[in-house]
Design an enzyme around this catalytic site. Structure first.
Site, PDB file in Angstrom:
ATOM      1  CE  LYS A 198      -1.729   1.852   3.978  1.00  0.00           C
ATOM      2  NZ  LYS A 198      -1.619   3.410   4.089  1.00  0.00           N
ATOM      3  CG  ASN A 199       2.155   2.704   3.460  1.00  0.00           C
ATOM      4  OD1 ASN A 199       0.911   3.167   3.226  1.00  0.00           O
ATOM      5  ND2 ASN A 199       2.389   2.623   4.875  1.00  0.00           N
TER       6      ASN A 199
ATOM      7  NE  ARG B 136      -1.681  12.303   6.925  1.00  0.00           N
ATOM      8  CZ  ARG B 136      -1.191  13.362   7.107  1.00  0.00           C
ATOM      9  NH1 ARG B 136      -2.274  14.580   7.626  1.00  0.00           N
ATOM     10  NH2 ARG B 136      -0.078  14.202   6.848  1.00  0.00           N
TER      11      ARG B 136
ATOM     12  CB  CYS C 195      -5.971   9.988  10.796  1.00  0.00           C
ATOM     13  SG  CYS C 195      -4.424   9.246  11.114  1.00  0.00           S
TER      14      CYS C 195
ATOM     15  NE  ARG D  42      -0.565  10.556   9.623  1.00  0.00           N
ATOM     16  CZ  ARG D  42      -0.736   9.651   9.050  1.00  0.00           C
ATOM     17  NH1 ARG D  42      -1.878   9.195   9.047  1.00  0.00           N
ATOM     18  NH2 ARG D  42       0.107   9.333   8.114  1.00  0.00           N
ATOM     19  N   PRO D  43       0.413  17.251  10.956  1.00  0.00           N
ATOM     20  CG  PRO D  43       2.321  18.405  11.890  1.00  0.00           C
ATOM     21  CD  PRO D  43       1.412  17.243  11.995  1.00  0.00           C
ATOM     22  CB  ILE D  44       1.065  18.832   5.498  1.00  0.00           C
ATOM     23  CG1 ILE D  44       0.309  20.247   5.175  1.00  0.00           C
ATOM     24  CG2 ILE D  44       0.713  17.616   5.403  1.00  0.00           C
ATOM     25  CD1 ILE D  44      -0.389  20.354   3.949  1.00  0.00           C
TER      26      ILE D  44
ATOM     27  CG  ASP E  91       2.825   1.940   9.706  1.00  0.00           C
ATOM     28  OD1 ASP E  91       3.065   2.062   8.418  1.00  0.00           O
ATOM     29  OD2 ASP E  91       2.322   2.844  10.501  1.00  0.00           O
TER      30      ASP E  91
ATOM     31  CB  ILE F  41       6.240   7.616  14.803  1.00  0.00           C
ATOM     32  CG1 ILE F  41       7.621   6.508  14.772  1.00  0.00           C
ATOM     33  CG2 ILE F  41       5.877   8.011  13.323  1.00  0.00           C
ATOM     34  CD1 ILE F  41       8.847   7.524  14.206  1.00  0.00           C
TER      35      ILE F  41
ATOM     36  NE  ARG G  26      -7.570   4.160   4.655  1.00  0.00           N
ATOM     37  CZ  ARG G  26      -6.213   4.554   5.761  1.00  0.00           C
ATOM     38  NH1 ARG G  26      -6.530   4.340   7.014  1.00  0.00           N
ATOM     39  NH2 ARG G  26      -5.353   5.041   5.335  1.00  0.00           N
TER      40      ARG G  26
END
Ligand code: EPZ
Length: 432
Positions: free
Chosen positions: A22-23, A92, A116, A121-123, A308, A330, A402
């Site tokens: 997925k990632n 996201r 989430c 989780r800022p950008i 994860d 994290i 997902r």
């Protein structure tokens, strides 16, 4: 909303092929915008997040199709530079279209992705970096929820990342491959999924040096070309299924496994007592004893132990013969499972502002009705359910779809008593 029912107590035994990552797929799908042509992505997982990214591609004007597990993208006709607002809110990773669309069209409008359940989780790292590459930003709504980025020239620059953010590293690479000059990223993320984006772009004609290290150099090129690319298998899916073996005391062989990406996961599963043999892309794992405790485990950026896999490991340690400590370093709220595991009889305390969890191993867990709060947390509750006595129902299991193509089907192949739950069973369970 779907639910999963698990009847625990079975030893898992058998062989299973690991799905595509997925990632790795999500950032590479975003990157297909950049070559203004054909991309064939083999071993692409058929999961909700991928379908979501494809939907956005089509809304941007791309054509997509599937041939078995190969996703074919034709981005030559893409012309829209605005990512649908609800798309980013739903997932996201759509933020990765920021760098891809900006890199090609020198303009992009995209919503600020919400947080989430695992963290705010800022950008800020993403936005600070593109500002250093001659890009202007403006917020289109009072609440700053829509970002418009534009420039007449993207100019390479030196970018220092405060933390080795996976997403920020990927977005800088996507912005830089067609830019003027050289972009250098210091403290870049080293995750296999960053390497995957580099490999895809290099195969399309990009000039990227230092992949897999903390220092990346991207020399801008005029254009990219059509590309056939093979996506890696999913290291977190492989880790999740290995954790299921560790928790249920079974034995299995996983094929098409991304061995070289699993060092820290294999090391920790050996510490809890698993016997693990690896050869080429096959992993043979068994666990004949009650899991052993882990004194202290801290989640870290790659090649450290992945965040994860933290929830899945917690499910194993609930049954360990002693006390373990996990430090989640994290994401600030990734212990959503704790209350649900306690419902199943686990003994866990959380301290230090949700950073440290102490797990006091119990001899057995029992079935309960629990809820999946996020993708990995949901998968971890499936593992707890497999190791528990009796019936467990995991509600809101959609979040698991997902990232896992077919967690019920896969685990059934290993002899698990698991399936998507009918409304009737849910009602019956409620009535109890
Ligand atoms: C990627 O998320 C993965 N998602 C996550 O997997 C994974 O947990 C994470 O990397 C860490 O390994 C995908 O690849 C699609 P980060 P990403 O930017 O890129 C902070 C899963 O279950 N940060 O490396 O969003 C951030 O808040 C998902 O498959 C800033 O402060 O993660 C976090 O605390 C969940 N500002 C830390 O850095 C920024 O601008 C690491 O985040 C960016 C990040």
């Amino acid at each position: 909303m779907s639910s999963i029912e698990v009847i625990g107590g079975e030893q898992l035994i058998g062989e299973l092929k690991i799905q595509g990552s997925k990632n790795a797929a999500l950032p590479v799908i975003a990157a297909t915008i950049l070559n203004k042509g054909i991309s064939k992505l083999k071993n692409c997982p058929k999961i909700c997040d991928v379908f979501h990214m494809i939907q956005i591609l089509e809304e941007l004007g791309c054509e997509t199709s599937w041939e078995a597990d190969t996703l074919i993208v034709n981005s030559s006709m893409a012309y829209i530079t605005q990512v649908p607002e609800d798309a980013v809110r739903k997932m996201r990773s759509s933020i990765l279209y920021l760098g891809a669309i900006l890199g090609r069209f020198h303009e992009v409008t995209i919503a600020y992705p919400g947080g989430c359940s695992i963290g705010k989780r800022p950008i800020n790292y993403h936005l600070d970096a593109i500002k250093k590459m001659n890009v202007s930003l403006e917020f289109l709504k009072q609440d700053e929820s829509i970002i418009h980025c534009y420039t007449n020239r993207i100019i390479g620059n030196d970018i220092f990342l405060e933390r080795p953010s996976v997403g920020a590293t990927q977005n800088i690479i996507l912005t830089a491959v067609l830019a003027e000059g050289v972009t250098r990223i210091y403290n870049a993320a080293r995750e296999p999924e960053v390497i995957e984006v580099c490999d895809y772009l290099i195969e399309a004609g990009a000039r990227i040096y230092g992949k897999g290290t903390a220092f990346l150099e991207i020399v801008g090129v005029e254009s990219l070309h059509d590309v056939d690319f093979w996506l890696s298998s999913d290291r977190i899916v492989a880790g999740t299924y290995m954790a299921a073996i560790a928790a249920t005391g079974g034995r299995a062989v996983f094929t098409k496994a991304p061995i070289k990406h699993l060092d820290s996961t294999i090391r920790i599963l050996r510490e809890v007592g698993c016997r693990i043999e690896v050869a080429e892309d096959r992993i043979k794992i068994s666990n004949k004893q009650r899991p052993l405790p882990i004194q202290v485990l801290k989640t870290q950026p790659y090649p450290g132990f992945p965040t994860d896999m933290q929830s899945q490991l917690m499910s194993i340690l609930c049954l360990a013969d002693g006390e373990s400590t996990i430090i989640e370093d994290i994401f600030e709220s990734r212990y959503q499972n704790v209350d649900d595991l306690r419902k199943m009889g686990a003994d866990i305390t959380v301290e230090d502002d949700m950073m440290k969890a102490k797990i006091f191993g119990v001899s057995k867990l029992h079935g309960a009705r629990v809820k999946a709060h996020d993708l990995r947390g949901g998968a971890a509750l499936v593992i707890a359910g497999l190791a528990a006595e009796g019936l467990t129902i995991i509600d809101e299991a959609d979040s698991i779809e997902r990232g896992y193509e077919d967690i019920c089907g896969d685990l059934s192949l290993l002899g698990a008593r698991i399936r998507y739950c009918s409304e009737k069973v849910r009602e019956l369970y409620c009535a109890q």
